[in-house]
Design a protein around this motif. Structure first.
Motif, mmCIF file in Angstrom:
data_model
loop_
_atom_site.group_PDB
_atom_site.id
_atom_site.type_symbol
_atom_site.label_atom_id
_atom_site.label_comp_id
_atom_site.label_asym_id
_atom_site.label_seq_id
_atom_site.Cartn_x
_atom_site.Cartn_y
_atom_site.Cartn_z
ATOM 1 N N LEU A 35 0.852 -1.187 0.000
ATOM 2 C CA LEU A 35 0.000 0.000 0.000
ATOM 3 C C LEU A 35 0.889 1.239 0.000
ATOM 4 O O LEU A 35 1.910 1.277 0.697
ATOM 5 C CB LEU A 35 -0.905 0.009 1.231
ATOM 6 N N PRO A 36 0.534 2.266 -0.743
ATOM 7 C CA PRO A 36 1.360 3.477 -0.788
ATOM 8 C C PRO A 36 1.548 4.081 0.596
ATOM 9 O O PRO A 36 0.604 4.188 1.386
ATOM 10 C CB PRO A 36 0.539 4.409 -1.687
ATOM 11 N N GLY A 37 2.777 4.458 0.899
ATOM 12 C CA GLY A 37 3.081 5.120 2.159
ATOM 13 C C GLY A 37 3.396 4.185 3.294
ATOM 14 O O GLY A 37 3.731 4.643 4.398
ATOM 15 N N TYR A 38 3.298 2.867 3.081
ATOM 16 C CA TYR A 38 3.580 1.900 4.140
ATOM 17 C C TYR A 38 4.852 1.125 3.792
ATOM 18 O O TYR A 38 4.889 0.408 2.789
ATOM 19 C CB TYR A 38 2.408 0.937 4.330
ATOM 20 N N PRO A 39 5.902 1.259 4.613
ATOM 21 C CA PRO A 39 7.186 0.655 4.256
ATOM 22 C C PRO A 39 7.269 -0.851 4.475
ATOM 23 O O PRO A 39 8.085 -1.520 3.854
ATOM 24 C CB PRO A 39 8.178 1.384 5.174
ATOM 25 N N GLY A 60 1.196 4.867 10.906
ATOM 26 C CA GLY A 60 -0.038 4.885 11.685
ATOM 27 C C GLY A 60 -0.499 3.470 11.977
ATOM 28 O O GLY A 60 0.269 2.508 11.899
ATOM 29 N N PRO A 61 -1.785 3.296 12.285
ATOM 30 C CA PRO A 61 -2.294 1.960 12.593
ATOM 31 C C PRO A 61 -2.114 1.010 11.415
ATOM 32 O O PRO A 61 -2.127 1.432 10.251
ATOM 33 C CB PRO A 61 -3.784 2.209 12.866
ATOM 34 N N GLY A 77 -8.707 -1.568 4.987
ATOM 35 C CA GLY A 77 -8.948 -0.644 6.090
ATOM 36 C C GLY A 77 -8.088 -0.975 7.294
ATOM 37 O O GLY A 77 -7.302 -1.926 7.289
ATOM 38 N N THR A 78 -8.228 -0.192 8.346
ATOM 39 C CA THR A 78 -7.403 -0.398 9.525
ATOM 40 C C THR A 78 -7.736 -1.728 10.197
ATOM 41 O O THR A 78 -8.881 -2.172 10.208
ATOM 42 C CB THR A 78 -7.588 0.745 10.532
ATOM 43 N N GLY A 79 -6.710 -2.350 10.767
ATOM 44 C CA GLY A 79 -6.890 -3.629 11.431
ATOM 45 C C GLY A 79 -5.915 -4.669 10.916
ATOM 46 O O GLY A 79 -5.167 -4.432 9.956
ATOM 47 N N ASN A 80 -5.926 -5.820 11.569
ATOM 48 C CA ASN A 80 -5.047 -6.931 11.213
ATOM 49 C C ASN A 80 -5.861 -8.125 10.735
ATOM 50 O O ASN A 80 -6.653 -8.671 11.490
ATOM 51 C CB ASN A 80 -4.211 -7.354 12.422
ATOM 52 N N PRO A 81 -5.682 -8.565 9.477
ATOM 53 C CA PRO A 81 -6.324 -9.793 9.039
ATOM 54 C C PRO A 81 -5.803 -10.985 9.841
ATOM 55 O O PRO A 81 -4.605 -11.088 10.116
ATOM 56 C CB PRO A 81 -5.910 -9.909 7.572
ATOM 57 N N ARG A 82 -6.715 -11.882 10.224
ATOM 58 C CA ARG A 82 -6.348 -13.057 11.000
ATOM 59 C C ARG A 82 -6.427 -14.349 10.205
ATOM 60 O O ARG A 82 -5.653 -15.265 10.436
ATOM 61 C CB ARG A 82 -7.254 -13.175 12.232
#
Length: 375
Positions: A35-39, A60-61, A77-82
């Motif tokens: 995703l753009p902006g996420y290293p 961020g989150p 969206g925000t959150g962690n896939p499980r």
């Protein structure tokens, strides 16, 4: 290495950036776009449709990511896939607040549609698994003022079905496609520590083993076989009996520790104190895989292929491998020393992470050629 042009889509933000042969001639390694902006990006799972899930970090989150079979990245969206099931439903858990009030909320994503499955009146919700019917077992605190897992339920048929379990601490670790749930209970103070199985709303205790530690369950298959760990022992339950697979070992974490044939994977410690990647075939004797230790097996598919890693060359740089029919294949990297696998499907696609020659960590998938027909 060639790089594809980025193609803007409504939800898919990019196409695969790097595709190249890995160490073995029958392995193709593909860098999954971020995703753009996420290293930093890490994968979590892959289904037999070739859909991959993971998360993006460092801006961020965390944000969930769904990679299509063609390699396009979709922002969940925000959150962690499980977990992801064979229908493409993704279980995502988002921490709204983790320092008090304690609010952790699960949802199911599928093809852009989202269903919130947070129990009413709950605070901190823990959910780790989803079956083919979209059923999700979960435990939760009864208010946001605490994080103790006091209640258990299953999201089933569009509503929450309460399990007859209460008081902290409850864990529900796995569910099979028949809807059978397994987990464990650890009293806050004194009392029994035990593992349990729930069919519908009827829960029974699993057979016990000596020791004082809590049970940690990993997986259940469609035959009802359950695997997990306790007191440094790798365990397997079948019917009313429990078997110690290894007195000095550990079953891998997650649903892919066990396949439908009853094969189990994990790690044992040999006489020299070295961790060895291990396969316990269903009904057979344990097999130490032909991989230099320290090494661990992390997943087994229904064909009996085993995915794992070895850090024999460098303790800080795991190296991914696939073990098939008694033969080990190194999966290769994006040019760096680090390649860590996490999941494997029945079509020979493995996912994990790898570093580039410049030391940048990327999400990757390995496609391993397989001439055997998929049944």
């Amino acid at each position: 290495m060639p790089r594809s042009l980025l193609v803007p889509l409504a939800l898919a933000v990019a196409l695969p950036l790097v595709t190249a042969p890995a160490a073995g001639a029958d392995v193709l390694i593909t860098e999954l776009p971020g995703l753009p902006g996420y290293p930093t990006h890490r994968t979590v799972g892959v289904n037999d449709l070739g859909q991959v899930i993971g998360a993006a970090y460092g801006n961020g989150p965390p944000r969930g990511v769904h990679w299509t079979p063609g390699g396009a990245a979709v922002d969940l969206g925000t959150g962690n896939p499980r977990a992801i099931n064979q229908r493409g439903q993704v279980l995502v858990v988002e921490a709204k607040s983790s320092v008090g009030p304690y609010v952790n909320q699960p949802r199911i994503w599928q093809a852009g549609a989202v269903v919130d499955i947070t129990p009413r009146g709950s605070g901190w919700v823990v959910a780790e698994a989803i079956n083919a019917a979209g059923e999700v077992p979960m435990t939760y605190s009864t208010s946001s003022s605490g994080y103790h897992q006091e209640r258990a339920a299953v999201w089933r048929g569009g509503r929450h079905e309460a399990l007859p379990l209460s008081e902290p601490h409850l864990f529900v670790d796995a569910v099979n496609d028949a809807g059978v749930v397994v987990g464990s209970k650890v009293p806050m103070f004194a009392g029994d520590r035990y593992a349990f199985r729930c069919a519908g709303t009827t829960c029974t205790r699993l057979a016990t083993t000596p020791g004082t530690d809590a049970y940690q369950l990993s997986a259940i298959n469609e035959a009802g076989v359950v695997v997990g760990n306790k007191d440094g022992q790798a365990l397997r339950w079948e019917g009313d009996a429990v078997t110690v697979l290894s007195p000095d070992g550990r079953v891998a974490n997650g649903p892919q520790a066990l396949n439908e044939r009853g094969d189990v994977v994990g790690v044992t410690t040999d006489a020299s104190g070295v961790r060895r990647a291990t396969l316990w075939p269903g009904g057979g004797k344990p097999v130490l895989l032909d991989v230099p230790g320290p090494a661990e097996a992390v997943a087994v598919n229904d064909r009996g292929d085993v995915l794992g890693w070895s850090s024999a060359d460098d303790p800080d740089a795991p190296r991914a491998f696939l073990w098939r029919n008694g033969k080990r294949t190194w999966l290769g990297s994006l040019g760096g020393a680090h390649s860590l696998p996490v999941a494997l499907n029945n079509r020979g696609v493995a996912v994990g992470e790898s570093t580039t020659a410049g030391g940048v960590l990327k999400a990757v998938k390995w496609t391993v050629a397989d001439e055997r027909p998929l049944r």
